[in-house]
Design a protein around this motif. Structure first.
Motif, PDB file in Angstrom:
ATOM      1  N   UNK A  40       8.571   5.378  -6.026  1.00 22.14           N
ATOM      2  CA  UNK A  40       9.053   5.435  -7.402  1.00 22.14           C
ATOM      3  C   UNK A  40      10.294   6.315  -7.552  1.00 22.14           C
ATOM      4  N   UNK A  41      11.137   5.947  -8.524  1.00 23.64           N
ATOM      5  CA  UNK A  41      12.376   6.679  -8.763  1.00 23.64           C
ATOM      6  C   UNK A  41      12.136   7.966  -9.530  1.00 23.64           C
ATOM      7  N   UNK A  42      11.054   8.024 -10.304  1.00 20.46           N
ATOM      8  CA  UNK A  42      10.786   9.160 -11.174  1.00 20.46           C
ATOM      9  C   UNK A  42       9.336   9.593 -10.996  1.00 20.46           C
ATOM     10  N   UNK A  43       9.126  10.881 -10.774  1.00 17.72           N
ATOM     11  CA  UNK A  43       7.765  11.377 -10.539  1.00 17.72           C
ATOM     12  C   UNK A  43       6.846  11.099 -11.728  1.00 17.72           C
ATOM     13  N   UNK A  44       7.393  11.003 -12.941  1.00 15.95           N
ATOM     14  CA  UNK A  44       6.556  10.714 -14.111  1.00 15.95           C
ATOM     15  C   UNK A  44       5.919   9.327 -14.007  1.00 15.95           C
ATOM     16  N   UNK A  45       6.556   8.399 -13.285  1.00 15.51           N
ATOM     17  CA  UNK A  45       5.985   7.064 -13.062  1.00 15.51           C
ATOM     18  C   UNK A  45       4.712   7.169 -12.222  1.00 15.51           C
ATOM     19  N   UNK A  46       4.686   8.139 -11.323  1.00 11.13           N
ATOM     20  CA  UNK A  46       3.572   8.289 -10.391  1.00 11.13           C
ATOM     21  C   UNK A  46       2.307   8.789 -11.075  1.00 11.13           C
ATOM     22  N   UNK A  47       2.452   9.535 -12.151  1.00  7.28           N
ATOM     23  CA  UNK A  47       1.315  10.187 -12.782  1.00  7.28           C
ATOM     24  C   UNK A  47       0.357   9.213 -13.447  1.00  7.28           C
ATOM     25  N   UNK A  48       0.852   8.059 -13.864  1.00 15.73           N
ATOM     26  CA  UNK A  48       0.012   7.105 -14.586  1.00 15.73           C
ATOM     27  C   UNK A  48      -0.672   6.089 -13.667  1.00 15.73           C
ATOM     28  N   UNK A  49      -0.507   6.226 -12.371  1.00 10.63           N
ATOM     29  CA  UNK A  49      -1.049   5.240 -11.437  1.00 10.63           C
ATOM     30  C   UNK A  49      -2.561   5.333 -11.325  1.00 10.63           C
ATOM     31  N   UNK A  50      -3.198   4.189 -11.399  1.00 14.81           N
ATOM     32  CA  UNK A  50      -4.640   4.079 -11.175  1.00 14.81           C
ATOM     33  C   UNK A  50      -4.896   2.743 -10.488  1.00 14.81           C
ATOM     34  N   UNK A  51      -5.822   2.722  -9.570  1.00 13.34           N
ATOM     35  CA  UNK A  51      -6.107   1.493  -8.825  1.00 13.34           C
ATOM     36  C   UNK A  51      -6.977   0.535  -9.619  1.00 13.34           C
ATOM     37  N   UNK A  52      -7.369   0.889 -10.817  1.00 14.56           N
ATOM     38  CA  UNK A  52      -8.326   0.092 -11.578  1.00 14.56           C
ATOM     39  C   UNK A  52      -7.721  -0.996 -12.440  1.00 14.56           C
ATOM     40  N   UNK A  53      -6.410  -0.992 -12.627  1.00 13.71           N
ATOM     41  CA  UNK A  53      -5.831  -2.007 -13.500  1.00 13.71           C
ATOM     42  C   UNK A  53      -4.557  -2.592 -12.899  1.00 13.71           C
ATOM     43  N   UNK A  54      -4.295  -3.869 -13.187  1.00 18.26           N
ATOM     44  CA  UNK A  54      -3.083  -4.508 -12.679  1.00 18.26           C
ATOM     45  C   UNK A  54      -1.833  -3.850 -13.263  1.00 18.26           C
ATOM     46  N   UNK A  55      -0.777  -3.809 -12.467  1.00 19.57           N
ATOM     47  CA  UNK A  55       0.502  -3.296 -12.948  1.00 19.57           C
ATOM     48  C   UNK A  55       1.618  -4.213 -12.488  1.00 19.57           C
ATOM     49  N   UNK A  56       2.732  -4.144 -13.195  1.00 23.45           N
ATOM     50  CA  UNK A  56       3.942  -4.840 -12.772  1.00 23.45           C
ATOM     51  C   UNK A  56       4.988  -3.771 -12.489  1.00 23.45           C
ATOM     52  N   UNK A  57       5.606  -3.868 -11.320  1.00 28.26           N
ATOM     53  CA  UNK A  57       6.637  -2.914 -10.933  1.00 28.26           C
ATOM     54  C   UNK A  57       7.945  -3.642 -10.674  1.00 28.26           C
ATOM     55  N   UNK A  58       9.040  -2.901 -10.844  1.00 30.10           N
ATOM     56  CA  UNK A  58      10.373  -3.462 -10.602  1.00 30.10           C
ATOM     57  C   UNK A  58      11.134  -2.479  -9.723  1.00 30.10           C
ATOM     58  N   UNK A  59      11.803  -3.002  -8.688  1.00 28.22           N
ATOM     59  CA  UNK A  59      12.587  -2.157  -7.801  1.00 28.22           C
ATOM     60  C   UNK A  59      13.334  -2.999  -6.784  1.00 28.22           C
ATOM     61  N   UNK A  60      13.990  -2.322  -5.859  1.00 30.02           N
ATOM     62  CA  UNK A  60      14.772  -2.995  -4.817  1.00 30.02           C
ATOM     63  C   UNK A  60      13.921  -3.086  -3.551  1.00 30.02           C
TER      64      UNK A  60
END
Length: 80
Positions: A40-60
């Motif tokens: 992740x580009x920003x550490x604040x993005x990392x704080x909300x991570x949980x393996x219990x729900x689907x997520x969509x991510x965007x990056x290179x």
């Protein structure tokens, strides 16, 4: 930039710089099942991570060849 919807993934952590979280998942990329490491580009993005729900991510996505894992850098969580 590439967007990826992840239903199943694992949140991993490092001890560097006060600890960082990243995601490891398997995706089908150009017709081949591959391991994807998401940084992740920003550490604040990392704080909300949980393996219990689907997520969509965007990056290179960086692809160094079929014998290596794919790496997504500068990732952002779009939907969590």
């Amino acid at each position: 930039m590439t967007e990826v919807l992840l239903g199943e993934y694992k949140v991993q952590a490092t001890g560097a710089d006060g600890g960082h979280n990243y995601i490891v998942a398997e995706i089908t990329y150009e017709g081949v099942k591959r391991k994807l490491v998401i940084l992740f580009s920003d550490k604040s993005e990392e704080l909300s991570l949980t393996e219990r729900k689907p997520i969509k991510v965007k990056g290179k996505i960086e692809d160094s060849g079929i014998e290596h894992d794919l790496i997504m850098t500068n990732a952002e969580v779009i939907i969590s």
